[in-house]
Design a protein around this motif. Sequence first.
Motif, PDB file in Angstrom:
ATOM      1  N   GLY A   1      -1.837   5.704  -2.165  1.00 21.63           N
ATOM      2  CA  GLY A   1      -2.284   4.759  -1.157  1.00 21.63           C
ATOM      3  C   GLY A   1      -1.902   5.218   0.237  1.00 21.63           C
ATOM      4  N   GLY A   2      -2.436   4.520   1.241  1.00 25.26           N
ATOM      5  CA  GLY A   2      -2.105   4.859   2.612  1.00 25.26           C
ATOM      6  C   GLY A   2      -3.000   4.150   3.598  1.00 25.26           C
ATOM      7  N   LEU A   3      -2.874   4.567   4.847  1.00 23.73           N
ATOM      8  CA  LEU A   3      -3.681   4.016   5.934  1.00 23.73           C
ATOM      9  C   LEU A   3      -4.777   5.010   6.288  1.00 23.73           C
ATOM     10  CD1 LEU A   3      -4.217   2.022   8.258  1.00 23.73           C
ATOM     11  CD2 LEU A   3      -2.482   3.268   9.582  1.00 23.73           C
ATOM     12  N   VAL A   4      -6.016   4.559   6.189  1.00 26.11           N
ATOM     13  CA  VAL A   4      -7.159   5.406   6.508  1.00 26.11           C
ATOM     14  C   VAL A   4      -8.125   4.630   7.389  1.00 26.11           C
ATOM     15  CG1 VAL A   4      -6.977   6.752   4.376  1.00 26.11           C
ATOM     16  CG2 VAL A   4      -8.416   4.704   4.442  1.00 26.11           C
ATOM     17  N   GLN A   5      -9.088   5.349   7.918  1.00 25.92           N
ATOM     18  CA  GLN A   5     -10.118   4.708   8.733  1.00 25.92           C
ATOM     19  C   GLN A   5     -11.356   4.410   7.894  1.00 25.92           C
ATOM     20  OE1 GLN A   5     -10.734   7.422  12.028  1.00 25.92           O
ATOM     21  NE2 GLN A   5      -9.165   6.397  13.246  1.00 25.92           N
ATOM     22  N   ALA A   6     -12.132   3.462   8.351  1.00 27.63           N
ATOM     23  CA  ALA A   6     -13.375   3.133   7.665  1.00 27.63           C
ATOM     24  C   ALA A   6     -14.239   4.391   7.548  1.00 27.63           C
ATOM     25  CB  ALA A   6     -14.116   2.046   8.419  1.00 27.63           C
ATOM     26  N   GLY A   7     -14.805   4.581   6.357  1.00 27.70           N
ATOM     27  CA  GLY A   7     -15.618   5.753   6.100  1.00 27.70           C
ATOM     28  C   GLY A   7     -14.862   6.895   5.458  1.00 27.70           C
ATOM     29  N   ASP A   8     -13.540   6.830   5.478  1.00 32.65           N
ATOM     30  CA  ASP A   8     -12.717   7.876   4.880  1.00 32.65           C
ATOM     31  C   ASP A   8     -12.691   7.761   3.362  1.00 32.65           C
ATOM     32  OD1 ASP A   8     -10.088   8.197   7.430  1.00 32.65           O
ATOM     33  OD2 ASP A   8     -12.158   8.928   7.323  1.00 32.65           O
ATOM     34  N   SER A   9     -12.071   8.760   2.752  1.00 33.54           N
ATOM     35  CA  SER A   9     -11.907   8.793   1.302  1.00 33.54           C
ATOM     36  C   SER A   9     -10.427   8.796   0.949  1.00 33.54           C
ATOM     37  CB  SER A   9     -12.574  10.036   0.720  1.00 33.54           C
ATOM     38  OG  SER A   9     -13.951  10.065   1.014  1.00 33.54           O
TER      39      SER A   9
ATOM     40  N   ARG B   1      -7.214  -4.911  -7.728  1.00 30.02           N
ATOM     41  CA  ARG B   1      -6.681  -4.959  -6.370  1.00 30.02           C
ATOM     42  C   ARG B   1      -6.466  -6.403  -5.938  1.00 30.02           C
ATOM     43  NH1 ARG B   1     -12.029  -2.852  -2.987  1.00 30.02           N
ATOM     44  NH2 ARG B   1     -13.329  -4.711  -3.307  1.00 30.02           N
ATOM     45  N   GLN B   2      -5.557  -6.558  -5.000  1.00 30.15           N
ATOM     46  CA  GLN B   2      -5.265  -7.879  -4.469  1.00 30.15           C
ATOM     47  C   GLN B   2      -5.123  -7.794  -2.968  1.00 30.15           C
ATOM     48  OE1 GLN B   2      -1.880  -9.891  -6.196  1.00 30.15           O
ATOM     49  NE2 GLN B   2      -2.651 -11.884  -5.547  1.00 30.15           N
ATOM     50  N   ALA B   3      -6.030  -8.449  -2.277  1.00 29.97           N
ATOM     51  CA  ALA B   3      -5.993  -8.505  -0.822  1.00 29.97           C
ATOM     52  C   ALA B   3      -5.111  -9.671  -0.379  1.00 29.97           C
ATOM     53  CB  ALA B   3      -7.406  -8.668  -0.274  1.00 29.97           C
TER      54      ALA B   3
ATOM     55  N   VAL C   1      -3.628  -4.236  -2.122  1.00 28.54           N
ATOM     56  CA  VAL C   1      -2.714  -3.524  -3.012  1.00 28.54           C
ATOM     57  C   VAL C   1      -3.484  -3.235  -4.287  1.00 28.54           C
ATOM     58  CG1 VAL C   1      -0.560  -3.596  -4.291  1.00 28.54           C
ATOM     59  CG2 VAL C   1      -0.701  -4.673  -2.031  1.00 28.54           C
ATOM     60  N   TYR C   2      -3.476  -1.977  -4.690  1.00 31.25           N
ATOM     61  CA  TYR C   2      -4.211  -1.545  -5.871  1.00 31.25           C
ATOM     62  C   TYR C   2      -3.244  -1.369  -7.040  1.00 31.25           C
ATOM     63  CZ  TYR C   2      -8.491  -0.949  -3.250  1.00 31.25           C
ATOM     64  OH  TYR C   2      -9.619  -1.186  -2.492  1.00 31.25           O
ATOM     65  N   PHE C   3      -3.613  -1.973  -8.169  1.00 26.08           N
ATOM     66  CA  PHE C   3      -2.782  -1.952  -9.358  1.00 26.08           C
ATOM     67  C   PHE C   3      -3.478  -1.223 -10.492  1.00 26.08           C
ATOM     68  CE2 PHE C   3       0.403  -4.998  -7.999  1.00 26.08           C
ATOM     69  CZ  PHE C   3      -0.266  -5.757  -7.050  1.00 26.08           C
ATOM     70  N   CYS C   4      -2.694  -0.502 -11.247  1.00 17.62           N
ATOM     71  CA  CYS C   4      -3.157   0.147 -12.459  1.00 17.62           C
ATOM     72  C   CYS C   4      -2.783  -0.745 -13.642  1.00 17.62           C
ATOM     73  CB  CYS C   4      -2.476   1.511 -12.567  1.00 17.62           C
ATOM     74  SG  CYS C   4      -2.868   2.440 -14.041  1.00 17.62           S
ATOM     75  N   ALA C   5      -3.642  -0.822 -14.647  1.00 15.96           N
ATOM     76  CA  ALA C   5      -3.394  -1.664 -15.809  1.00 15.96           C
ATOM     77  C   ALA C   5      -3.792  -0.931 -17.087  1.00 15.96           C
ATOM     78  CB  ALA C   5      -4.159  -2.972 -15.692  1.00 15.96           C
ATOM     79  N   ALA C   6      -3.121  -1.299 -18.187  1.00 19.99           N
ATOM     80  CA  ALA C   6      -3.382  -0.648 -19.468  1.00 19.99           C
ATOM     81  C   ALA C   6      -3.313  -1.656 -20.601  1.00 19.99           C
ATOM     82  CB  ALA C   6      -2.368   0.466 -19.711  1.00 19.99           C
TER      83      ALA C   6
ATOM     84  N   GLY D   1       1.865  -1.240  -8.048  1.00 23.43           N
ATOM     85  CA  GLY D   1       0.856  -1.276  -7.007  1.00 23.43           C
ATOM     86  C   GLY D   1       1.078  -0.273  -5.894  1.00 23.43           C
ATOM     87  N   THR D   2      -0.008   0.083  -5.228  1.00 24.00           N
ATOM     88  CA  THR D   2       0.050   0.964  -4.066  1.00 24.00           C
ATOM     89  C   THR D   2      -0.861   0.380  -2.990  1.00 24.00           C
ATOM     90  OG1 THR D   2      -0.167   3.260  -3.310  1.00 24.00           O
ATOM     91  CG2 THR D   2      -1.796   2.494  -4.903  1.00 24.00           C
ATOM     92  N   GLN D   3      -0.367   0.379  -1.756  1.00 20.67           N
ATOM     93  CA  GLN D   3      -1.097  -0.262  -0.662  1.00 20.67           C
ATOM     94  C   GLN D   3      -2.167   0.670  -0.108  1.00 20.67           C
ATOM     95  OE1 GLN D   3      -0.640  -3.483   0.910  1.00 20.67           O
ATOM     96  NE2 GLN D   3      -2.586  -2.868   1.863  1.00 20.67           N
ATOM     97  N   VAL D   4      -3.362   0.123   0.035  1.00 19.49           N
ATOM     98  CA  VAL D   4      -4.459   0.820   0.713  1.00 19.49           C
ATOM     99  C   VAL D   4      -4.868  -0.035   1.903  1.00 19.49           C
ATOM    100  CG1 VAL D   4      -6.846   1.599   0.568  1.00 19.49           C
ATOM    101  CG2 VAL D   4      -5.290   1.968  -1.359  1.00 19.49           C
ATOM    102  N   THR D   5      -4.814   0.563   3.080  1.00 24.38           N
ATOM    103  CA  THR D   5      -5.198  -0.141   4.293  1.00 24.38           C
ATOM    104  C   THR D   5      -6.293   0.646   4.991  1.00 24.38           C
ATOM    105  OG1 THR D   5      -2.959  -1.019   4.564  1.00 24.38           O
ATOM    106  CG2 THR D   5      -4.418  -1.115   6.478  1.00 24.38           C
ATOM    107  N   VAL D   6      -7.418  -0.014   5.227  1.00 22.89           N
ATOM    108  CA  VAL D   6      -8.562   0.625   5.862  1.00 22.89           C
ATOM    109  C   VAL D   6      -8.779  -0.026   7.217  1.00 22.89           C
ATOM    110  CG1 VAL D   6     -10.976   1.270   5.651  1.00 22.89           C
ATOM    111  CG2 VAL D   6      -9.575   1.012   3.587  1.00 22.89           C
ATOM    112  N   SER D   7      -8.628   0.763   8.258  1.00 26.11           N
ATOM    113  CA  SER D   7      -8.813   0.230   9.600  1.00 26.11           C
ATOM    114  C   SER D   7     -10.271   0.370  10.016  1.00 26.11           C
ATOM    115  CB  SER D   7      -7.906   0.954  10.591  1.00 26.11           C
ATOM    116  OG  SER D   7      -8.239   2.326  10.651  1.00 26.11           O
TER     117      SER D   7
END
Length: 121
Positions: A9-17, A38-40, A93-98, A114-120
Amino acid sequence: QVQLTESGGGLVQAGDSLRLTCAASGRTFSFYNMAWFRQAPGKEREFVAAITRSDGTTSYEDSVKGRFTISRDNTKKQVYLQMISLKSEDTAVYFCAADIFRAGRGPYNYWGQGTQVTVSA
């Protein structure tokens, strides 16, 4: 039993991968159906994508179809979520499940932290 650890996870800009990785412990990873949720902020946790243990059949939430790809590597005991064309509404926050028996939208028995994904924008 399986333990799950998300990363990428991390901080990225809109349109990024971004690519998320979920690493599993234990010797029987291939027995588990896997999924990403995921949970916003202020919202309930929602299904994102899933992949079966048997033939790797995948399923996706409509809002991520064509942008997100779930895959797994049973040798490495990892599952991935490749995300492209990210949007601000993907921030969560993105979660993996099994789960051994349940697939698709679940419910799932095992969860990562969970790992945080932030899209600016």
